[in-house]
Write a protein that holds these residues in place. Structure first.
Motif, PDB file in Angstrom:
ATOM      1  N   TRP A   1      -8.399   4.944   3.885  1.00 23.01           N
ATOM      2  CA  TRP A   1      -8.502   4.667   2.167  1.00 23.01           C
ATOM      3  C   TRP A   1     -10.237   4.734   2.209  1.00 23.01           C
ATOM      4  CZ3 TRP A   1      -6.887  -1.171   0.170  1.00 23.01           C
ATOM      5  CH2 TRP A   1      -6.952  -1.006  -1.028  1.00 23.01           C
TER       6      TRP A   1
ATOM      7  N   LEU B   1       0.920  -1.019  -0.156  1.00 20.55           N
ATOM      8  CA  LEU B   1       0.173   0.193  -0.082  1.00 20.55           C
ATOM      9  C   LEU B   1       1.035   1.416  -0.112  1.00 20.55           C
ATOM     10  CD1 LEU B   1      -2.856  -1.202   2.028  1.00 20.55           C
ATOM     11  CD2 LEU B   1      -2.924  -1.308   0.194  1.00 20.55           C
TER      12      LEU B   1
ATOM     13  N   TRP C   1       0.032   4.714  -3.491  1.00 17.13           N
ATOM     14  CA  TRP C   1       0.084   5.866  -3.353  1.00 17.13           C
ATOM     15  C   TRP C   1       1.084   6.483  -2.244  1.00 17.13           C
ATOM     16  CZ3 TRP C   1      -4.433   2.912   0.258  1.00 17.13           C
ATOM     17  CH2 TRP C   1      -3.821   2.839   1.283  1.00 17.13           C
TER      18      TRP C   1
ATOM     19  N   CYS D   1       0.510   6.107   4.888  1.00 19.67           N
ATOM     20  CA  CYS D   1      -0.831   6.554   5.169  1.00 19.67           C
ATOM     21  C   CYS D   1      -0.852   6.551   6.717  1.00 19.67           C
ATOM     22  CB  CYS D   1      -2.088   5.594   5.502  1.00 19.67           C
ATOM     23  SG  CYS D   1      -3.888   5.717   5.857  1.00 19.67           S
TER      24      CYS D   1
ATOM     25  N   TRP E   1      -4.310  12.452  -0.923  1.00 18.49           N
ATOM     26  CA  TRP E   1      -3.989  11.757  -2.663  1.00 18.49           C
ATOM     27  C   TRP E   1      -3.918  12.412  -3.150  1.00 18.49           C
ATOM     28  CZ3 TRP E   1      -6.749   6.669  -3.449  1.00 18.49           C
ATOM     29  CH2 TRP E   1      -6.776   5.350  -2.473  1.00 18.49           C
TER      30      TRP E   1
END
Length: 698
Positions: free
Chosen positions: A410, A349, A354, A358, A365
């Motif tokens: 997400w 991830l 991205w 996170c 984003w």
């Protein structure tokens, strides 16, 4: 020294780099390494093939006095062209060693690596039929070298192009065919029309050629009888004979290629090889002679007339073009047949799907500089994964993170930007998100999803994590490039190509998720019987129709676990069986979803030849109702039918199916149903059966 003259040289032999095509009293010899050609008398060629020793003395012994000077002259010319070599020379190895030293373009290694990874299985025999002229004659060595490195043991057959009967001289043993229509006699009228300078005459000839091309494609499709046919496009010349301001010339060639695509769209077994796409990866001026002659043609044609490479020819570019061509043949065949496809992509991830981490403050984003959601390369990776998922490939994640935090964040961001297309977590069949090592978690993930390691691909930006996963799961393919190259790697990967995508394939991720929901319901049920009743399973069983052949072929090609013999019947083999009512299929639905066509039984006069069922339907326990319904409806249950069961790698789930259905073992691979009364009968309270009799289907 190899020249046949007064100096003793020892015996010679035909070079292993020489390809041969006989036509009447002449034989064309093509030196595939030097790209030289020569037409020799058939009598001379056959003597070269059968002579105990190719020496000056042997010529005098075997030929009459009048013929000796001419034969020696031919041998001199063939020796100088490298087509006759010393008997102990290993010129094939030397040639391919020189090719191996040729640097590949920088963009090629990742896809080349993907092709090499696809060779782990034992070699598979393939016989390809090549119909055409110039290029076809130079492909044999390239096919043997490239396909051998990719786990294929190839054989080839050649045929001069006949537009009325494209594969007339090719054997019926071919697994697939390649057609190159643009021979000199087909192009000549078009270029004569261009020389006239009359637009109307050009348009008329273009239309005529379009009609001939479309007709040839249609006849090739029928002649292939359900097998794959690959058709070359016409490589488009860069320069118009009417000048740089002209658009008629290029539009004319585009119109001819458009006719190919239109004809291919109307078939179910023809795919296109776009020559211009391959030529864009090499120095086109060294391969195609449109700048040097009046014909937009391959440089090999010019080499044919001069018995040597033309001065403008680039042997390295031509070798590269041939390599790209034969690689594309095999890629198209795999896309068509479904062999060696990747079934699951597992992605990290942070910094993979991205930018950034996170869990850290300030992650966003939206890229303010570009106005894009998920700037390059992440936006491209999302789109590539989405397109691949539409082909039926499963997506999953494996990340070191806090699961609840990551999935909540997400989901919110994906829903906020839903209109511009980031992937949503619900588009993944499973998420493995915690702080344990990834290798062990990927092994568990593969087991849960029922996917073999060699059928999966892992993408992660972190080289340390990639190394740990490769060590823990050696058969897993791991993307080892920079993230900016991931999109191209995914979209070009030969094992992620599909010629056709069935509705069942598109539903694969949904069906996997439905399976998880079923298992949750099972845990809440008091017994297996209560669980099965609560599913409201509906079965529709009957003989296959012609429209089912694509899905049946896909199921036979892809299914390994519940497959009683692993016999891979292709479309050409299935069509007559379907017409004879020998193929029966099962459509399945339950309270969670419709699973589509998930079971196939192939019958013969003795009984059950093959029984295959999608693994995603195994939890419904429908294999016994299916086989019982088929045997009763077909009438075989009354005739002591036999069933074949061969233990193959990974087919353990089906090894007891005939015993549970009421059969008795006759020998190692064969089972027999002694009495119809022994055959399994399903519980009407569990399975809602809709049965079509054989005569109804026909």
């Amino acid at each position: 020294m190899t020249r046949i003259d007064g100096t003793p040289t020892g015996p010679l032999r035909l070079s292993g780099l020489v390809a041969v095509h006989e036509q009447g009293d002449l034989v064309q010899l093509t030196h595939c390494g030097a790209l030289r050609r020569s037409l020799v008398p058939a009598a001379v060629y056959h003597w070269l093939r059968t002579a105990a020793s190719i020496t000056r003395a042997a010529v005098r012994d075997d030929w009459d006095e009048e013929s000796v000077p001419a034969v020696l002259s031919w041998l001199d010319r063939l020796s100088e062209a490298g087509m006759l070599v010393p008997g102990d020379a290993d010129e094939v190895a030397a040639h391919f060693e020189s090719l191996a030293a040729t640097p590949e373009p920088e963009a090629a290694p990742l896809v080349a690596l993907a092709r090499r990874r696809a060779t782990a299985a034992p070699p598979r025999a393939l016989h390809v039929g090549l119909a055409g002229r110039c290029t076809m004659q130079l492909l044999d060595l390239a096919i043997r070298a490239r396909w051998g490195a990719r786990g294929v043991s190839p054989t080839t057959s050649y045929s001069w192009l006949d537009t009325e009967s494209p594969f007339r001289d090719l054997p019926d043993t071919c697994d697939f065919f390649v057609l190159h229509m643009f021979v000199l006699r087909e192009l000549f009228p078009l270029f004569v029309a261009f020389e006239s300078g009359e637009r109307a005459e050009v348009d008329q000839e273009v239309q005529s050629l379009r009609e001939r091309v479309a007709g040839t494609v249609q006849r090739a499709s029928l002649a292939a009888r359900g097998r794959l046919c690959i058709v070359h496009t016409l490589s488009r010349a860069s320069v118009s004979p009417w000048g740089i301001a002209d658009v008629v010339y290029k539009r004319a060639l585009d119109a001819i290629n458009a006719a190919i695509y239109d004809a291919v769209d109307a078939t179910d077994n023809v795919l296109v090889l776009d020559e211009d796409e391959l030529l864009s990866q090499v120095e086109k001026r060294g391969v195609v002679d449109h700048l040097y002659t009046i014909y937009a043609h391959h440089g090999f044609a010019t080499a044919n007339f001069r018995n040597e490479m033309p001065p403008w020819g680039d042997a390295r570019a031509m070798d590269r073009f041939l390599t790209l061509t034969v690689d594309r043949y095999l890629d198209l065949f795999h896309a068509w047949s479904g062999l060696d496809r990747i079934k699951l992509i597992i992605v990290d991830l942070d910094n993979t799907l991205w930018p950034g981490v996170c869990g850290e403050e300030g992650f966003n984003w939206f890229d303010a500089d570009t106005g894009w959601v998920l700037h390059v390369p992440f936006s491209g990776i999302h789109q590539a994964l989405r397109l691949i998922a539409l082909r039926g490939v499963l997506l999953a994640t494996c990340s070191k993170n806090d699961r609840d935090h990551v999935l909540d964040d997400w989901r919110q961001r994906a829903e906020l930007y839903a209109e511009v297309g980031p992937l949503h977590p619900d588009q993944f069949v499973a998420h493995s998100i915690d702080w344990d090592t990834k290798g062990a978690r990927i092994r568990r993930l593969l087991e849960t999803l029922g996917v073999a390691a060699r059928d999966a691909l892992f993408v992660d930006d972190n080289p340390i994590e990639r190394a740990e996963v490769k060590h823990a799961v050696p058969d897993l393919e791991v993307f080892d490039g920079p993230m900016y190259a991931a999109r191209a790697f995914l979209l070009e990967h030969p094992r992620l190509q599909f010629a056709r995508v069935s509705d069942e394939a598109r539903m694969r991720a949904t069906s996997i998720k439905a399976g998880f929901e079923r298992e949750a319901l099972r845990e809440q049920s008091r017994s297996d019987q209560d669980f099965l009743r609560s599913l409201e399973v509906r079965l529709r069983v009957g003989p296959a129709e012609l429209d089912d052949i694509h899905r049946v072929a896909e199921l036979l090609a892809r299914t390994n676990q519940f497959n009683t013999t692993h016999e891979r019947l292709g479309r050409d083999a299935l069509e007559p069986l379907v017409r004879d009512g020998k193929v029966w299929v099962m459509h399945v639905a339950d309270r969670f979803m419709s699973y589509g066509l998930t079971g196939v039984v192939v019958l013969n006069d003795a009984g059950v030849r093959l029984f295959v069922m999608s693994c995603r339907a195994l939890g419904l326990r429908i294999e016994l109702p299916f086989i019982g319904a088929v045997l009763r409806a077909s009438g075989l249950a009354r005739r002591e039918p036999l069933a074949v069961l061969r233990e193959c790698p990974r087919n353990e789930p089906c090894r007891s199916v005939f015993q549970r259905a009421g059969f008795q073992r006759r020998d190692h691979d064969t089972w027999v149903l002694a009495q119809e009364s022994d055959l399994y009968r399903d519980d009407a309270g569990i399975y809602h059966m809709e049965l079509a009799a054989a005569e109804d289907a026909r």
